[in-house]
Write a protein that holds these residues in place. Structure first.
Motif, PDB file in Angstrom:
ATOM      1  N   UNK A  61      -0.200  15.574  -2.398  1.00  0.00           N
ATOM      2  CA  UNK A  61       0.224  14.858  -3.599  1.00  0.00           C
ATOM      3  C   UNK A  61       1.015  15.773  -4.522  1.00  0.00           C
ATOM      4  N   UNK A  62       1.844  15.166  -5.357  1.00  0.00           N
ATOM      5  CA  UNK A  62       2.680  15.864  -6.340  1.00  0.00           C
ATOM      6  C   UNK A  62       3.709  16.777  -5.663  1.00  0.00           C
ATOM      7  N   UNK A  63       4.150  16.377  -4.467  1.00  0.00           N
ATOM      8  CA  UNK A  63       5.178  17.132  -3.751  1.00  0.00           C
ATOM      9  C   UNK A  63       6.395  16.257  -3.436  1.00  0.00           C
ATOM     10  N   UNK A  64       6.450  15.064  -4.041  1.00  0.00           N
ATOM     11  CA  UNK A  64       7.616  14.202  -3.883  1.00  0.00           C
ATOM     12  C   UNK A  64       7.548  13.236  -2.707  1.00  0.00           C
ATOM     13  N   UNK A  65       6.441  13.183  -1.989  1.00  0.00           N
ATOM     14  CA  UNK A  65       6.358  12.306  -0.819  1.00  0.00           C
ATOM     15  C   UNK A  65       6.364  10.827  -1.197  1.00  0.00           C
ATOM     16  N   UNK A  66       5.597  10.462  -2.228  1.00  0.00           N
ATOM     17  CA  UNK A  66       5.563   9.060  -2.655  1.00  0.00           C
ATOM     18  C   UNK A  66       6.935   8.620  -3.169  1.00  0.00           C
ATOM     19  N   UNK A  67       7.570   9.473  -3.956  1.00  0.00           N
ATOM     20  CA  UNK A  67       8.908   9.158  -4.468  1.00  0.00           C
ATOM     21  C   UNK A  67       9.899   9.011  -3.319  1.00  0.00           C
ATOM     22  N   UNK A  68       9.796   9.892  -2.337  1.00  0.00           N
ATOM     23  CA  UNK A  68      10.670   9.801  -1.169  1.00  0.00           C
ATOM     24  C   UNK A  68      10.477   8.466  -0.444  1.00  0.00           C
ATOM     25  N   UNK A  69       9.237   8.066  -0.216  1.00  0.00           N
ATOM     26  CA  UNK A  69       8.973   6.798   0.473  1.00  0.00           C
ATOM     27  C   UNK A  69       9.498   5.609  -0.339  1.00  0.00           C
ATOM     28  N   UNK A  70       9.353   5.672  -1.659  1.00  0.00           N
ATOM     29  CA  UNK A  70       9.906   4.613  -2.510  1.00  0.00           C
ATOM     30  C   UNK A  70      11.435   4.546  -2.379  1.00  0.00           C
ATOM     31  N   UNK A  71      12.085   5.708  -2.316  1.00  0.00           N
ATOM     32  CA  UNK A  71      13.542   5.744  -2.157  1.00  0.00           C
ATOM     33  C   UNK A  71      13.969   5.148  -0.820  1.00  0.00           C
ATOM     34  N   UNK A  77       1.329  -3.992  -7.271  1.00  0.00           N
ATOM     35  CA  UNK A  77       0.230  -3.982  -8.223  1.00  0.00           C
ATOM     36  C   UNK A  77      -0.366  -2.575  -8.197  1.00  0.00           C
ATOM     37  N   UNK A  78      -0.832  -2.149  -9.347  1.00  0.00           N
ATOM     38  CA  UNK A  78      -1.470  -0.829  -9.448  1.00  0.00           C
ATOM     39  C   UNK A  78      -2.699  -0.965 -10.343  1.00  0.00           C
ATOM     40  N   UNK A  79      -3.760  -0.241  -9.979  1.00  0.00           N
ATOM     41  CA  UNK A  79      -4.991  -0.286 -10.766  1.00  0.00           C
ATOM     42  C   UNK A  79      -4.727   0.135 -12.212  1.00  0.00           C
ATOM     43  N   UNK A  80      -5.390  -0.540 -13.131  1.00  0.00           N
ATOM     44  CA  UNK A  80      -5.278  -0.211 -14.549  1.00  0.00           C
ATOM     45  C   UNK A  80      -5.735   1.230 -14.811  1.00  0.00           C
ATOM     46  N   UNK A  81      -6.677   1.721 -14.022  1.00  0.00           N
ATOM     47  CA  UNK A  81      -7.198   3.078 -14.219  1.00  0.00           C
ATOM     48  C   UNK A  81      -6.359   4.160 -13.532  1.00  0.00           C
ATOM     49  N   UNK A  82      -5.411   3.769 -12.683  1.00  0.00           N
ATOM     50  CA  UNK A  82      -4.635   4.749 -11.917  1.00  0.00           C
ATOM     51  C   UNK A  82      -3.399   5.184 -12.707  1.00  0.00           C
ATOM     52  N   UNK A  83      -3.628   6.036 -13.684  1.00  0.00           N
ATOM     53  CA  UNK A  83      -2.546   6.470 -14.595  1.00  0.00           C
ATOM     54  C   UNK A  83      -1.473   7.284 -13.871  1.00  0.00           C
ATOM     55  N   UNK A  84      -1.853   8.109 -12.896  1.00  0.00           N
ATOM     56  CA  UNK A  84      -0.845   8.928 -12.209  1.00  0.00           C
ATOM     57  C   UNK A  84       0.098   8.049 -11.381  1.00  0.00           C
ATOM     58  N   UNK A  85      -0.441   7.016 -10.736  1.00  0.00           N
ATOM     59  CA  UNK A  85       0.429   6.101  -9.976  1.00  0.00           C
ATOM     60  C   UNK A  85       1.329   5.319 -10.926  1.00  0.00           C
ATOM     61  N   UNK A  86       0.785   4.890 -12.051  1.00  0.00           N
ATOM     62  CA  UNK A  86       1.602   4.165 -13.034  1.00  0.00           C
ATOM     63  C   UNK A  86       2.765   5.044 -13.501  1.00  0.00           C
ATOM     64  N   UNK A 103       0.836  -1.196   0.000  1.00  0.00           N
ATOM     65  CA  UNK A 103       0.000   0.000   0.000  1.00  0.00           C
ATOM     66  C   UNK A 103       0.875   1.251   0.000  1.00  0.00           C
ATOM     67  N   UNK A 104       0.427   2.248  -0.733  1.00  0.00           N
ATOM     68  CA  UNK A 104       1.101   3.547  -0.764  1.00  0.00           C
ATOM     69  C   UNK A 104       0.013   4.600  -0.933  1.00  0.00           C
ATOM     70  N   UNK A 105      -0.061   5.509   0.026  1.00  0.00           N
ATOM     71  CA  UNK A 105      -1.106   6.539  -0.031  1.00  0.00           C
ATOM     72  C   UNK A 105      -0.539   7.878   0.420  1.00  0.00           C
ATOM     73  N   UNK A 106      -0.958   8.923  -0.274  1.00  0.00           N
ATOM     74  CA  UNK A 106      -0.565  10.293   0.062  1.00  0.00           C
ATOM     75  C   UNK A 106      -1.841  11.134   0.102  1.00  0.00           C
ATOM     76  N   UNK A 107      -2.006  11.891   1.175  1.00  0.00           N
ATOM     77  CA  UNK A 107      -3.180  12.764   1.307  1.00  0.00           C
ATOM     78  C   UNK A 107      -3.263  13.690   0.100  1.00  0.00           C
ATOM     79  N   UNK A 108      -4.475  13.941  -0.360  1.00  0.00           N
ATOM     80  CA  UNK A 108      -4.685  14.694  -1.595  1.00  0.00           C
ATOM     81  C   UNK A 108      -3.966  16.042  -1.608  1.00  0.00           C
ATOM     82  N   UNK A 109      -4.018  16.785  -0.513  1.00  0.00           N
ATOM     83  CA  UNK A 109      -3.377  18.107  -0.492  1.00  0.00           C
ATOM     84  C   UNK A 109      -1.852  18.033  -0.352  1.00  0.00           C
TER      85      UNK A 109
END
Length: 195
Positions: free
Chosen positions: A119-129, A146-155, A111-117
């Motif tokens: 997002x797009x600030x590098x938090x997910x990338x940081x956690x992956x690193x 695994x990532x949802x087929x519809x979740x283009x931003x996560x892909x 699981x990987x989740x970032x609060x909407x406000x």
């Protein structure tokens, strides 16, 4: 002296395990700065479950499988699971859940989740690193998810990080039977200097 050494080895193995590959590493909470903001990076505890459930439901409202019971099971399994949180002003703003599989030398992101406000600030990338660094230190070879087929931003996030697509799992998600893309990141071994 031999007896003392033997007792030390026994105690060390009890504390750290005879094969360190089978255990999730200890993790020390510490502050981090990302884009001029101060966060606390910490390991998730049972007391964090209400916030984890709430954040996951806000980010993925269509998914109902991740409830209190699932998170409790995940966090109690400290031998294989590691959940890391990012807190901003003591508020949970992001988390990543991982499952260490020493037999396959793979760290699976559950699981990987970032609060909407946030997002797009590098938090997910940081956690992956952070996960990549831990996996590298433990000589793991891959990170999978695994990532949802519809979740283009996560892909896009995962592709930009270096994940590749391995294929599709049909009707993977229970909530709406959506397909999942299986992705994998191959961990490069760092050359050790001064050897």
């Amino acid at each position: 002296m031999n007896r003392l050494l033997k007792n030390f080895k026994l105690l060390f193995n009890l504390l750290h395990g005879p094969d360190t590959q089978t255990f999730v590493p200890t993790f020390n909470n510490h502050p981090v700065n990302l884009k001029n903001r101060s966060y606390l990076l910490c390991r998730a505890l049972i007391t964090d479950i209400p916030e984890l459930v709430k954040l996951r439901q806000r980010v993925f409202p269509q998914e109902t499988a991740w409830d209190r019971k699932v998170f409790t099971s995940e966090l109690k399994n400290t031998q294989e699971k590691l959940y890391l949180l990012l807190r901003f002003n003591d508020q949970l703003v992001a988390f990543i859940g991982t499952d260490f599989n020493p037999k396959q030398h793979d760290v699976h992101i559950t699981s990987l989740a970032v609060a909407e406000n946030f997002q797009h600030q590098g938090l997910a990338t940081f956690l992956l690193k952070v996960v990549k660094e831990i996996a590298q230190q433990r000589d793991y070879q891959t990170i999978s998810l695994e990532v949802r087929l519809s979740n283009k931003s996560a892909q896009q996030l995962y592709t930009d990080f270096g994940f590749i697509c391995l294929g599709l799992t049909k009707e993977y998600y229970q909530s709406n039977h959506e397909d999942a893309i299986n992705m994998q990141y191959k961990i490069k071994k760092e050359s050790k200097k001064n050897e």
